[in-house]
Design an enzyme around this catalytic site. Structure first.
Site, short mmCIF file in Angstrom:
data_model
loop_
_atom_site.label_atom_id
_atom_site.label_comp_id
_atom_site.label_asym_id
_atom_site.label_seq_id
_atom_site.Cartn_x
_atom_site.Cartn_y
_atom_site.Cartn_z
N GLY A 1 0.81 -1.26 -0.20
CA GLY A 1 -0.03 0.05 -0.04
C GLY A 1 0.87 1.54 -0.07
O GLY A 1 0.17 2.30 -0.67
N GLU B 1 3.80 4.17 6.08
CA GLU B 1 2.68 3.40 6.06
C GLU B 1 1.43 4.25 5.32
O GLU B 1 1.49 5.39 5.39
CB GLU B 1 2.20 3.18 7.61
CG GLU B 1 0.88 2.32 7.30
CD GLU B 1 1.15 1.09 6.90
OE1 GLU B 1 1.26 0.49 5.89
OE2 GLU B 1 0.87 -0.23 7.68
N ASP B 2 0.83 3.52 4.53
CA ASP B 2 -0.29 4.12 3.72
C ASP B 2 -1.46 4.67 4.50
O ASP B 2 -1.74 5.63 4.61
CB ASP B 2 -0.83 3.24 2.71
CG ASP B 2 -1.34 1.87 2.98
OD1 ASP B 2 -1.07 1.72 4.18
OD2 ASP B 2 -1.92 1.28 2.33
N GLU C 1 -5.43 1.98 10.42
CA GLU C 1 -6.74 1.61 11.02
C GLU C 1 -6.61 1.21 12.16
O GLU C 1 -6.72 1.78 13.20
CB GLU C 1 -7.34 0.58 9.92
CG GLU C 1 -7.56 1.38 8.71
CD GLU C 1 -8.20 0.48 7.58
OE1 GLU C 1 -9.52 0.17 7.97
OE2 GLU C 1 -7.84 0.25 6.30
N LYS D 1 -7.27 6.55 9.84
CA LYS D 1 -8.68 6.36 9.96
C LYS D 1 -9.26 6.31 11.46
O LYS D 1 -8.74 5.55 12.33
CB LYS D 1 -9.05 4.93 9.50
CG LYS D 1 -10.47 4.74 9.04
CD LYS D 1 -10.85 3.59 8.47
CE LYS D 1 -10.75 3.52 6.89
NZ LYS D 1 -11.40 2.69 6.21
N PHE E 1 -14.42 2.89 3.60
CA PHE E 1 -13.58 2.00 2.83
C PHE E 1 -12.92 2.90 1.73
O PHE E 1 -13.70 3.18 0.74
CB PHE E 1 -14.17 0.79 2.09
CG PHE E 1 -13.04 -0.34 1.82
CD1 PHE E 1 -12.37 -0.98 2.89
CD2 PHE E 1 -12.93 -0.26 0.49
CE1 PHE E 1 -11.63 -1.96 2.40
CE2 PHE E 1 -11.74 -1.35 0.02
CZ PHE E 1 -11.08 -2.03 1.27
N ASP F 1 -6.02 -0.56 -1.98
CA ASP F 1 -6.74 -1.59 -2.86
C ASP F 1 -8.08 -2.22 -2.16
O ASP F 1 -8.12 -2.19 -0.89
CB ASP F 1 -5.76 -2.76 -3.40
CG ASP F 1 -5.61 -3.79 -2.16
OD1 ASP F 1 -6.03 -4.91 -2.22
OD2 ASP F 1 -5.00 -3.18 -1.09
N ARG G 1 -5.20 -0.10 -6.94
CA ARG G 1 -3.94 0.46 -6.30
C ARG G 1 -3.23 1.71 -7.29
O ARG G 1 -2.95 2.73 -6.61
CB ARG G 1 -3.02 -0.70 -5.95
CG ARG G 1 -2.91 -1.54 -4.97
CD ARG G 1 -1.91 -2.19 -4.51
NE ARG G 1 -2.19 -3.17 -3.46
CZ ARG G 1 -2.24 -3.14 -2.29
NH1 ARG G 1 -2.11 -2.02 -1.82
NH2 ARG G 1 -2.36 -4.35 -1.60
#
Length: 178
Positions: free
Chosen positions: A47, A103-104, A107, A135, A156, A163, A169
């Site tokens: 990610g 990090e993307d 969560e 998030k 989401f 993805d 992606r």
């Protein structure tokens, strides 16, 4: 133009320009903080590849740094399994180094906590966390990035490296599933 992935319509969350501005601000913070510290950026694949690419290109070109990647997984489809699976490791020795984990999205906090715990065993001088998205309302482990582009709602999201079952992606903007 409507974007459809896996029979779901995508709605724009952040445009290319908005992402570029957020990433640029984060890169400036890191550039200021790491002058003469020679950090190593470690991206969490898959990610983080788009975010890390944009971040690295926005870093002050005078900053001396290296990059590396680690590949982990905790997702199947659109749900986190809660189990982090290490898939491949670092190529560089990070002992005594100033590490910035890229990090993307954060969560639950489970994946990135596992990454940081594994990195600590390799005895870096410092470990800082840089995330594109945090998030809200999903964390099982309360972890706050040292560098963060933005907080997002509990939707989401897909695109900009994120993805849905490996689809989407490559989208250069961030979308959410309607």
């Amino acid at each position: 133009m409507n974007l459809i992935i896996k029979d779901k319509e995508l709605q724009l969350y952040y445009s290319k320009e908005q992402l570029k501005n957020m990433v640029g601000k984060t890169a400036n913070q890191i550039s200021n903080d790491y002058q003469d510290k020679h950090p190593i950026f470690i991206g969490v694949l898959n990610g983080a590849f788009m975010f890390m690419s944009d971040l690295i290109r926005a870093i002050d070109p005078q900053l001396k740094f290296q990059i590396d990647f680690i590949k982990l997984s905790s997702y199947e489809g659109s749900k986190s399994t809660g189990i982090v699976k290490a898939l491949s490791g670092l190529k560089n020795d990070i002992k005594g180094r100033n590490v910035i984990v890229v990090e993307d999205i954060i969560e639950t906090g489970l994946t990135i906590t596992a990454v940081i715990e594994e990195m600590k065993k390799l005895e870096p001088a410092t470990i800082k966390l840089c995330a594109c998205f945090l998030k809200t309302g999903k964390q099982k482990i309360n972890i706050k990035p040292d560098y963060l582009c933005t907080e997002i709602e509990d939707k989401f999201i897909i695109g900009y490296g994120l993805d849905w079952d490996e689809f989407g992606r490559g989208l250069d903007q961030l979308y959410y599933i309607q």
